[in-house]
Design an enzyme around this catalytic site. Structure first.
Site, PDB file in Angstrom:
ATOM      1  N   THR A   1      -8.853  -3.082   9.140  1.00  0.00           N
ATOM      2  CA  THR A   1      -9.486  -2.801  10.439  1.00  0.00           C
ATOM      3  C   THR A   1     -10.975  -3.126  10.405  1.00  0.00           C
ATOM      4  O   THR A   1     -11.626  -3.237  11.450  1.00  0.00           O
ATOM      5  CB  THR A   1      -9.356  -1.308  10.798  1.00  0.00           C
ATOM      6  OG1 THR A   1     -10.074  -0.543   9.818  1.00  0.00           O
ATOM      7  CG2 THR A   1      -7.913  -0.867  10.839  1.00  0.00           C
ATOM      8  N   GLY A   2     -11.525  -3.250   9.220  1.00  0.00           N
ATOM      9  CA  GLY A   2     -12.957  -3.518   9.077  1.00  0.00           C
ATOM     10  C   GLY A   2     -13.797  -2.256   8.985  1.00  0.00           C
ATOM     11  O   GLY A   2     -15.003  -2.319   8.740  1.00  0.00           O
TER      12      GLY A   2
ATOM     13  N   LYS B   1     -21.539   8.937  -1.343  1.00  0.00           N
ATOM     14  CA  LYS B   1     -22.071  10.033  -0.526  1.00  0.00           C
ATOM     15  C   LYS B   1     -22.864  10.954  -1.430  1.00  0.00           C
ATOM     16  O   LYS B   1     -22.360  11.406  -2.457  1.00  0.00           O
ATOM     17  CB  LYS B   1     -20.928  10.813   0.114  1.00  0.00           C
ATOM     18  CG  LYS B   1     -20.460  10.198   1.393  1.00  0.00           C
ATOM     19  CD  LYS B   1     -19.473  11.111   2.088  1.00  0.00           C
ATOM     20  CE  LYS B   1     -18.814  10.357   3.222  1.00  0.00           C
ATOM     21  NZ  LYS B   1     -17.525  10.883   3.566  1.00  0.00           N
TER      22      LYS B   1
ATOM     23  N   ARG C   1     -25.041  14.517  -1.524  1.00  0.00           N
ATOM     24  CA  ARG C   1     -25.372  15.727  -0.775  1.00  0.00           C
ATOM     25  C   ARG C   1     -26.830  16.088  -1.010  1.00  0.00           C
ATOM     26  O   ARG C   1     -27.239  16.375  -2.129  1.00  0.00           O
ATOM     27  CB  ARG C   1     -24.443  16.883  -1.182  1.00  0.00           C
ATOM     28  CG  ARG C   1     -24.610  18.110  -0.315  1.00  0.00           C
ATOM     29  CD  ARG C   1     -23.403  19.021  -0.350  1.00  0.00           C
ATOM     30  NE  ARG C   1     -22.209  18.470   0.274  1.00  0.00           N
ATOM     31  CZ  ARG C   1     -22.016  18.369   1.578  1.00  0.00           C
ATOM     32  NH1 ARG C   1     -22.944  18.781   2.429  1.00  0.00           N
ATOM     33  NH2 ARG C   1     -20.900  17.875   2.051  1.00  0.00           N
TER      34      ARG C   1
ATOM     35  N   ASP D   1     -14.597  -6.348  -1.527  1.00  0.00           N
ATOM     36  CA  ASP D   1     -13.453  -5.432  -1.482  1.00  0.00           C
ATOM     37  C   ASP D   1     -12.181  -6.266  -1.653  1.00  0.00           C
ATOM     38  O   ASP D   1     -12.221  -7.490  -1.525  1.00  0.00           O
ATOM     39  CB  ASP D   1     -13.432  -4.681  -0.140  1.00  0.00           C
ATOM     40  CG  ASP D   1     -12.768  -3.307  -0.262  1.00  0.00           C
ATOM     41  OD1 ASP D   1     -12.083  -3.060  -1.266  1.00  0.00           O
ATOM     42  OD2 ASP D   1     -12.929  -2.490   0.665  1.00  0.00           O
TER      43      ASP D   1
ATOM     44  N   ARG E   1       0.810  -1.222   0.000  1.00  0.00           N
ATOM     45  CA  ARG E   1       0.000   0.000   0.000  1.00  0.00           C
ATOM     46  C   ARG E   1       0.844   1.274   0.000  1.00  0.00           C
ATOM     47  O   ARG E   1       0.306   2.365  -0.045  1.00  0.00           O
ATOM     48  CB  ARG E   1      -0.974  -0.011   1.185  1.00  0.00           C
ATOM     49  CG  ARG E   1      -2.148  -0.955   0.902  1.00  0.00           C
ATOM     50  CD  ARG E   1      -3.239  -0.846   1.928  1.00  0.00           C
ATOM     51  NE  ARG E   1      -3.040  -1.783   3.013  1.00  0.00           N
ATOM     52  CZ  ARG E   1      -3.911  -1.981   3.978  1.00  0.00           C
ATOM     53  NH1 ARG E   1      -5.029  -1.306   4.003  1.00  0.00           N
ATOM     54  NH2 ARG E   1      -3.675  -2.837   4.932  1.00  0.00           N
ATOM     55  N   GLN E   2       2.174   1.119   0.076  1.00  0.00           N
ATOM     56  CA  GLN E   2       3.044   2.302   0.037  1.00  0.00           C
ATOM     57  C   GLN E   2       3.897   2.182  -1.225  1.00  0.00           C
ATOM     58  O   GLN E   2       5.085   1.868  -1.176  1.00  0.00           O
ATOM     59  CB  GLN E   2       3.901   2.357   1.308  1.00  0.00           C
ATOM     60  CG  GLN E   2       4.781   3.586   1.447  1.00  0.00           C
ATOM     61  CD  GLN E   2       4.072   4.825   2.000  1.00  0.00           C
ATOM     62  OE1 GLN E   2       3.127   4.697   2.767  1.00  0.00           O
ATOM     63  NE2 GLN E   2       4.500   6.001   1.580  1.00  0.00           N
TER      64      GLN E   2
HETATM   65  C1  R5P Z   1      -8.826   0.571   0.297  1.00  0.00           C
HETATM   66  O1  R5P Z   1      -8.204   1.116  -0.580  1.00  0.00           O
HETATM   67  C2  R5P Z   1      -9.024  -0.915   0.278  1.00  0.00           C
HETATM   68  O2  R5P Z   1      -9.628  -1.334  -0.892  1.00  0.00           O
HETATM   69  C3  R5P Z   1      -9.850  -1.357   1.461  1.00  0.00           C
HETATM   70  O3  R5P Z   1     -11.137  -0.783   1.372  1.00  0.00           O
HETATM   71  C4  R5P Z   1      -9.218  -0.945   2.741  1.00  0.00           C
HETATM   72  O4  R5P Z   1      -7.875  -1.349   2.778  1.00  0.00           O
HETATM   73  C5  R5P Z   1      -9.960  -1.541   3.904  1.00  0.00           C
HETATM   74  O5  R5P Z   1      -9.379  -1.095   5.089  1.00  0.00           O
HETATM   75  P1  R5P Z   1     -10.195  -1.141   6.434  1.00  0.00           P
HETATM   76  O6  R5P Z   1     -10.700  -2.540   6.615  1.00  0.00           O
HETATM   77  O7  R5P Z   1      -9.184  -0.743   7.478  1.00  0.00           O
HETATM   78  O8  R5P Z   1     -11.307  -0.151   6.331  1.00  0.00           O
END
Ligand code: R5P
Length: 289
Positions: A221-222, A190, A192, A216, A95-96
């Site tokens: 972390t969920g 989202k 508005r 996903d 991710r980096q």
């Molecule tokens: C984001 O770019 C990824 O596709 C996931 O949505 C993300 O890594 C999920 O992270 P977390 O479970 O911490 O929300």
């Protein structure tokens, strides 16, 4: 390429065995343990010949799994093997892949260079966080998709599903699964309603009374999925199945997701977890063949 031997690192033992089984190849025994001071000891315990596949995910504990991978690769290279196909089902540090702020380490780039330096001659990974990680390697690198395997699970477990991406970034995954199953898909967005009021909801579809499958690439972390479950509950989805490729599942992520209303959570075996019920073994075996 004729594959002769599959070597599974500590983080991917069962997956390596399943890949070997799918391909009718030999699974090589590996001794991997820690010295009392925490340093890693690795010994390849089989007679290795040209044509080796190393399987090792580099999820938590990332640094330990990476170190073990480097030791395996360099040992095989030093045994005179030049063709070392390296399967990294979950690519840690992925991710980096660029420097977002001045002075930041581009860890994905460093990791790619070290894997190559240790002896890998080609790389296979699954749903890399960014396709561009393949370009950080000079050796051939392939990014496979686990969406067909997830689509099969959905087909067997959910009738007439609506596939939901929890955000726009995941829409490509949802579209891939939806097109395989010939069903509808949407993403949460989202909207508005007024200068003061924002509502998050499925962009195009009415979800009331439908079975929703959230998809996903990673659940970490969920937080993303908890949010999505709450929104789908609010919009009266009748059942919520949560799916992902890489079940990183930090801490109590799984509990939070069920508490938010998920009826089922499933991930693949790129990482070991309580929900790794979809195997990528045949996907990897087909790619290696
Ligand atoms: C984001 O770019 C990824 O596709 C996931 O949505 C993300 O890594 C999920 O992270 P977390 O479970 O911490 O929300």
């Amino acid at each position: 390429m004729v594959i002769l031997m599959i070597i599974g690192g500590s983080s991917s033992q069962k997956l390596a065995a399943n890949i070997a089984h799918e391909m009718g190849d030999v699974l090589c025994p590996l001794e991997s343990r820690k010295f009392p001071d925490g340093e890693r000891y690795v010994r390849i315990k089989g007679e290795v010949e040209e044509g080796v596949v190393v399987v090792q995910s580099t999820g938590y504990p990332q640094d330990e799994n990476l170190m073990e991978l480097f030791l395996i690769l360099k040992t095989i290279r030093d045994m005179g093997i030049s063709n070392i196909c390296t399967v990294i089902p979950y690519f840690g540090y992925g991710r980096q892949e660029k420097s977002f702020n001045y002075g930041e380490a581009v860890s994905a780039d460093v990791v790619c260079q070290l894997i190559e330096f240790a002896g890998a001659s080609s790389i296979y990974s699954i749903n890399l966080h960014e396709q561009s990680i393949c370009d950080l390697f000079k050796i051939p690198a392939y990014n496979l998709s686990a969406m067909p395997a997830i689509a099969n699970y959905v087909k067997d477990n959910v009738e007439d599903p609506v596939i939901i991406a929890p955000d726009k970034g995941a829409l490509g995954f949802a579209q891939e699964v939806a097109s395989l199953l010939n069903c509808q898909c949407d993403h949460l967005e989202k909207i508005r309603l007024s200068p003061e009021k924002v509502e998050t909801k499925p962009k195009n579809l009415d979800i009331e009374g439908r079975d929703a499958v959230i998809i996903d690439d990673i659940i970490s972390t969920g937080g993303t999925i908890v949010n999505a479950c709450s929104i789908l509950k609010e919009h009266q989805a009748s059942r919520i199945v949560v799916s992902c490729v890489h079940p990183v599942l930090v801490g109590d992520a799984l509990l939070k997701i069920f508490a938010a209303g998920a009826d089922d959570v499933v991930g693949t075996d790129t990482l070991k977890s309580e929900v790794s019920n979809v195997s990528v073994a045949s996907l990897v075996a087909d790619a290696l063949k």
